[in-house]
Design a protein around this motif. Structure first.
Motif, PDB file in Angstrom:
ATOM      1  N   MET A  51      11.361  -8.027  43.673  1.00  0.00           N
ATOM      2  CA  MET A  51      11.552  -6.653  43.433  1.00  0.00           C
ATOM      3  C   MET A  51      10.748  -5.702  44.375  1.00  0.00           C
ATOM      4  SD  MET A  51      13.392  -6.193  40.587  1.00  0.00           S
ATOM      5  CE  MET A  51      13.094  -4.655  39.956  1.00  0.00           C
ATOM      6  N   PHE A  52      11.256  -4.703  44.562  1.00  0.00           N
ATOM      7  CA  PHE A  52      10.579  -3.501  45.574  1.00  0.00           C
ATOM      8  C   PHE A  52      10.955  -2.376  45.468  1.00  0.00           C
ATOM      9  CE2 PHE A  52      14.731  -4.623  47.301  1.00  0.00           C
ATOM     10  CZ  PHE A  52      15.126  -2.921  47.687  1.00  0.00           C
ATOM     11  N   ASN A  53      10.334  -1.322  45.639  1.00  0.00           N
ATOM     12  CA  ASN A  53      10.217   0.184  45.243  1.00  0.00           C
ATOM     13  C   ASN A  53      11.065   0.891  46.180  1.00  0.00           C
ATOM     14  OD1 ASN A  53       9.124  -0.103  42.775  1.00  0.00           O
ATOM     15  ND2 ASN A  53       6.954   0.220  43.999  1.00  0.00           N
ATOM     16  N   ALA A  54      11.790   1.879  45.844  1.00  0.00           N
ATOM     17  CA  ALA A  54      12.930   2.756  46.810  1.00  0.00           C
ATOM     18  C   ALA A  54      13.079   4.041  46.488  1.00  0.00           C
ATOM     19  CB  ALA A  54      14.144   2.023  47.185  1.00  0.00           C
ATOM     20  N   ILE A  55      13.168   5.112  47.105  1.00  0.00           N
ATOM     21  CA  ILE A  55      13.637   6.278  46.666  1.00  0.00           C
ATOM     22  C   ILE A  55      15.266   6.372  46.584  1.00  0.00           C
ATOM     23  CG2 ILE A  55      13.761   8.887  46.992  1.00  0.00           C
ATOM     24  CD1 ILE A  55      11.054   7.824  46.523  1.00  0.00           C
ATOM     25  N   VAL A  56      15.703   6.461  45.356  1.00  0.00           N
ATOM     26  CA  VAL A  56      17.221   6.423  45.072  1.00  0.00           C
ATOM     27  C   VAL A  56      17.474   7.696  44.664  1.00  0.00           C
ATOM     28  CG1 VAL A  56      18.848   5.153  43.876  1.00  0.00           C
ATOM     29  CG2 VAL A  56      17.009   4.000  44.464  1.00  0.00           C
ATOM     30  N   ILE A  57      18.758   8.091  45.415  1.00  0.00           N
ATOM     31  CA  ILE A  57      19.442   9.349  45.043  1.00  0.00           C
ATOM     32  C   ILE A  57      20.675   9.010  44.217  1.00  0.00           C
ATOM     33  CG2 ILE A  57      20.523  11.394  45.720  1.00  0.00           C
ATOM     34  CD1 ILE A  57      18.789  11.125  48.324  1.00  0.00           C
ATOM     35  N   GLU A  58      20.885   9.773  42.928  1.00  0.00           N
ATOM     36  CA  GLU A  58      21.948   9.306  42.055  1.00  0.00           C
ATOM     37  C   GLU A  58      22.538  10.800  41.848  1.00  0.00           C
ATOM     38  OE1 GLU A  58      22.869   6.601  40.652  1.00  0.00           O
ATOM     39  OE2 GLU A  58      20.988   5.610  40.595  1.00  0.00           O
ATOM     40  N   LYS A  59      24.053  10.704  41.815  1.00  0.00           N
ATOM     41  CA  LYS A  59      24.767  11.962  41.393  1.00  0.00           C
ATOM     42  C   LYS A  59      25.970  11.472  40.655  1.00  0.00           C
ATOM     43  CE  LYS A  59      27.215  15.666  43.449  1.00  0.00           C
ATOM     44  NZ  LYS A  59      28.312  16.271  44.579  1.00  0.00           N
ATOM     45  N   ASP A  60      25.862  12.187  39.478  1.00  0.00           N
ATOM     46  CA  ASP A  60      26.925  11.626  38.336  1.00  0.00           C
ATOM     47  C   ASP A  60      26.958  12.990  37.442  1.00  0.00           C
ATOM     48  OD1 ASP A  60      24.464  11.652  36.885  1.00  0.00           O
ATOM     49  OD2 ASP A  60      24.487   9.371  37.058  1.00  0.00           O
ATOM     50  N   ASP A  61      27.375  12.736  36.049  1.00  0.00           N
ATOM     51  CA  ASP A  61      27.729  13.612  35.138  1.00  0.00           C
ATOM     52  C   ASP A  61      26.520  14.382  34.796  1.00  0.00           C
ATOM     53  OD1 ASP A  61      30.402  13.456  35.364  1.00  0.00           O
ATOM     54  OD2 ASP A  61      30.540  12.051  33.761  1.00  0.00           O
ATOM     55  N   ALA A  62      25.398  13.561  34.846  1.00  0.00           N
ATOM     56  CA  ALA A  62      24.049  14.262  34.527  1.00  0.00           C
ATOM     57  C   ALA A  62      23.447  15.212  35.580  1.00  0.00           C
ATOM     58  CB  ALA A  62      23.196  13.114  34.087  1.00  0.00           C
ATOM     59  N   GLY A  63      24.112  15.232  36.911  1.00  0.00           N
ATOM     60  CA  GLY A  63      23.712  15.775  37.833  1.00  0.00           C
ATOM     61  C   GLY A  63      23.244  15.115  39.231  1.00  0.00           C
ATOM     62  N   TYR A  64      22.372  15.892  39.939  1.00  0.00           N
ATOM     63  CA  TYR A  64      21.817  15.510  41.256  1.00  0.00           C
ATOM     64  C   TYR A  64      20.362  15.058  41.044  1.00  0.00           C
ATOM     65  CZ  TYR A  64      21.423  15.005  46.303  1.00  0.00           C
ATOM     66  OH  TYR A  64      21.159  14.369  47.738  1.00  0.00           O
ATOM     67  N   ARG A  65      19.898  13.869  41.455  1.00  0.00           N
ATOM     68  CA  ARG A  65      18.750  13.631  41.241  1.00  0.00           C
ATOM     69  C   ARG A  65      17.994  12.544  42.026  1.00  0.00           C
ATOM     70  NH1 ARG A  65      22.070  11.637  37.640  1.00  0.00           N
ATOM     71  NH2 ARG A  65      21.727   9.303  37.016  1.00  0.00           N
ATOM     72  N   ALA A  66      16.587  12.398  42.350  1.00  0.00           N
ATOM     73  CA  ALA A  66      16.049  11.522  43.344  1.00  0.00           C
ATOM     74  C   ALA A  66      14.855  11.101  42.508  1.00  0.00           C
ATOM     75  CB  ALA A  66      15.783  11.995  44.519  1.00  0.00           C
ATOM     76  N   GLY A  67      14.785   9.328  42.436  1.00  0.00           N
ATOM     77  CA  GLY A  67      13.444   9.180  41.783  1.00  0.00           C
ATOM     78  C   GLY A  67      12.992   7.767  42.502  1.00  0.00           C
ATOM     79  N   LEU A  68      11.815   7.468  42.148  1.00  0.00           N
ATOM     80  CA  LEU A  68      11.251   6.312  42.803  1.00  0.00           C
ATOM     81  C   LEU A  68      11.646   5.212  41.780  1.00  0.00           C
ATOM     82  CD1 LEU A  68       9.337   4.750  44.915  1.00  0.00           C
ATOM     83  CD2 LEU A  68       7.325   5.305  43.110  1.00  0.00           C
ATOM     84  N   THR A  69      12.380   4.294  42.316  1.00  0.00           N
ATOM     85  CA  THR A  69      13.043   3.289  41.520  1.00  0.00           C
ATOM     86  C   THR A  69      12.831   1.696  41.770  1.00  0.00           C
ATOM     87  OG1 THR A  69      14.876   4.794  41.137  1.00  0.00           O
ATOM     88  CG2 THR A  69      15.555   2.405  40.917  1.00  0.00           C
ATOM     89  N   PRO A  70      12.588   0.743  41.146  1.00  0.00           N
ATOM     90  CA  PRO A  70      12.537  -0.397  41.561  1.00  0.00           C
ATOM     91  C   PRO A  70      13.814  -1.149  41.537  1.00  0.00           C
ATOM     92  CG  PRO A  70      12.002  -0.164  39.165  1.00  0.00           C
ATOM     93  CD  PRO A  70      12.268   1.066  39.531  1.00  0.00           C
ATOM     94  N   LEU A  71      14.058  -2.124  42.741  1.00  0.00           N
ATOM     95  CA  LEU A  71      15.475  -2.492  43.168  1.00  0.00           C
ATOM     96  C   LEU A  71      15.136  -4.173  43.441  1.00  0.00           C
ATOM     97  CD1 LEU A  71      16.783   0.005  45.606  1.00  0.00           C
ATOM     98  CD2 LEU A  71      17.338  -0.212  43.313  1.00  0.00           C
ATOM     99  N   GLU A  72      16.176  -4.730  43.482  1.00  0.00           N
ATOM    100  CA  GLU A  72      16.203  -6.231  43.697  1.00  0.00           C
ATOM    101  C   GLU A  72      16.836  -6.323  45.119  1.00  0.00           C
ATOM    102  OE1 GLU A  72      17.876  -8.480  40.639  1.00  0.00           O
ATOM    103  OE2 GLU A  72      16.281  -8.226  39.100  1.00  0.00           O
ATOM    104  N   GLU A  73      16.616  -7.338  45.726  1.00  0.00           N
ATOM    105  CA  GLU A  73      17.183  -7.635  47.184  1.00  0.00           C
ATOM    106  C   GLU A  73      18.581  -7.679  46.840  1.00  0.00           C
ATOM    107  OE1 GLU A  73      15.671 -10.714  49.692  1.00  0.00           O
ATOM    108  OE2 GLU A  73      13.581  -9.721  49.485  1.00  0.00           O
ATOM    109  N   ALA A  74      19.081  -8.232  46.004  1.00  0.00           N
ATOM    110  CA  ALA A  74      20.559  -8.250  45.794  1.00  0.00           C
ATOM    111  C   ALA A  74      21.213  -7.242  45.634  1.00  0.00           C
ATOM    112  CB  ALA A  74      20.832  -9.117  44.811  1.00  0.00           C
ATOM    113  N   GLN A  75      20.577  -6.140  45.315  1.00  0.00           N
ATOM    114  CA  GLN A  75      21.196  -4.729  45.321  1.00  0.00           C
ATOM    115  C   GLN A  75      21.289  -3.902  46.598  1.00  0.00           C
ATOM    116  OE1 GLN A  75      18.193  -3.584  42.045  1.00  0.00           O
ATOM    117  NE2 GLN A  75      19.839  -2.271  41.538  1.00  0.00           N
TER     118      GLN A  75
END
Length: 256
Positions: free
Chosen positions: A1-25
């Motif tokens: 696992m590692f950390n990244a800033i991830v931006i999402e946009k969906d029905d809930a709106g536009y947002r950025a957050g610090l998110t844990p990810l896996e290399e497979a992603q």
């Protein structure tokens, strides 16, 4: 696992957050880079805060440049342990970028970090300094020397005020897309307008620009004009940047 800033946009709106990810992603690419440092650029501020149409697809890890160390490579030009740089190529817009502890990218987008320049110093220079060096090289190729006269750095349209056979290098978007001008400076005083693109430049141009930067960089001065933050501080700092409350260079230590 590692950390990244991830931006999402969906029905809930536009947002950025610090998110844990896996290399497979991570998206496809033939080189896996441990990102050591990154520069927080104005374009990244636009992406993180959603104030500009920078991000082309979601989810997205922003970050238009990075400096780090190769962890895995299927690219003939890079081996594990190599120190590398990346600027442009649509990372942070169409391909996941540098605001993460790891990035998987196309090895053709990378260049070796020049001798005499460490990752932190390279990102204190960042895409802004790299683009400025491309402008300097363009001026020199068009015959401009220290004896040619003064050099002006500005966001205004200055073609009308240049001396005979003067040269303008145009980079960035300081005010807008419009370009109010006439042909008079070009046909009466031989003015040259050179467009500077830092995103899709050839490997040779990138290597030349960064080598020149390594030769002239003043590391103590960079330390004076830059401030280091960690990934957890990026979103608040991006908001401050867009509010005009940030001065100098912001260097992100992604491993902090």
């Amino acid at each position: 696992m590692f950390n990244a800033i991830v931006i999402e946009k969906d029905d809930a709106g536009y947002r950025a957050g610090l998110t844990p990810l896996e290399e497979a992603q991570l998206p496809p690419g033939d080189v896996l880079v441990r990102v050591d440092y990154f520069t927080l650029n104005y374009k990244d501020g636009l992406a993180i805060t959603g104030q500009g149409s920078v991000v082309r697809q979601f989810p997205m890890v922003p970050g238009i440049d990075l400096a780090g160390t190769v962890e895995h490579s299927r690219h003939a030009g890079f081996r594990v342990g190599d120190r590398v740089l990346l600027n442009g190529w649509g990372v942070g817009e169409k391909h996941w970028g540098g605001l993460a502890q790891k990035a998987r990218v196309n090895g053709d987008w990378l260049i070796p970090l020049p001798e005499g320049l460490d990752a932190r110093a390279a990102m204190a220079v960042g895409t802004v300094g790299y683009t400025a060096m491309l402008s300097v090289l363009a001026l020199q190729r068009h015959g401009i020397t220290p004896d040619s006269g003064k050099v002006l750095v500005t966001g205004a349209n200055v073609c009308a005020g240049l001396r005979y056979q003067g040269v303008v290098t145009a980079c960035g978007l300081a005010q807008g897309m419009d370009f109010p001008a006439s042909v008079a400076p070009f046909i009466l005083r031989g003015i040259t307008l050179v467009g500077i693109d830092s995103v899709m430049r050839s490997e040779a141009d990138r290597r030349e620009a960064w080598q020149r930067i390594a030769e002239v960089v003043d590391t103590p001065l960079l330390d004076q004009i830059s401030r280091e933050i960690g990934l957890s501080e990026v979103i608040d700092t991006a908001q401050a940047l867009m509010a005009g409350k940030v001065r100098g260079r912001i260097v992100v230590n992604t491993q902090r």
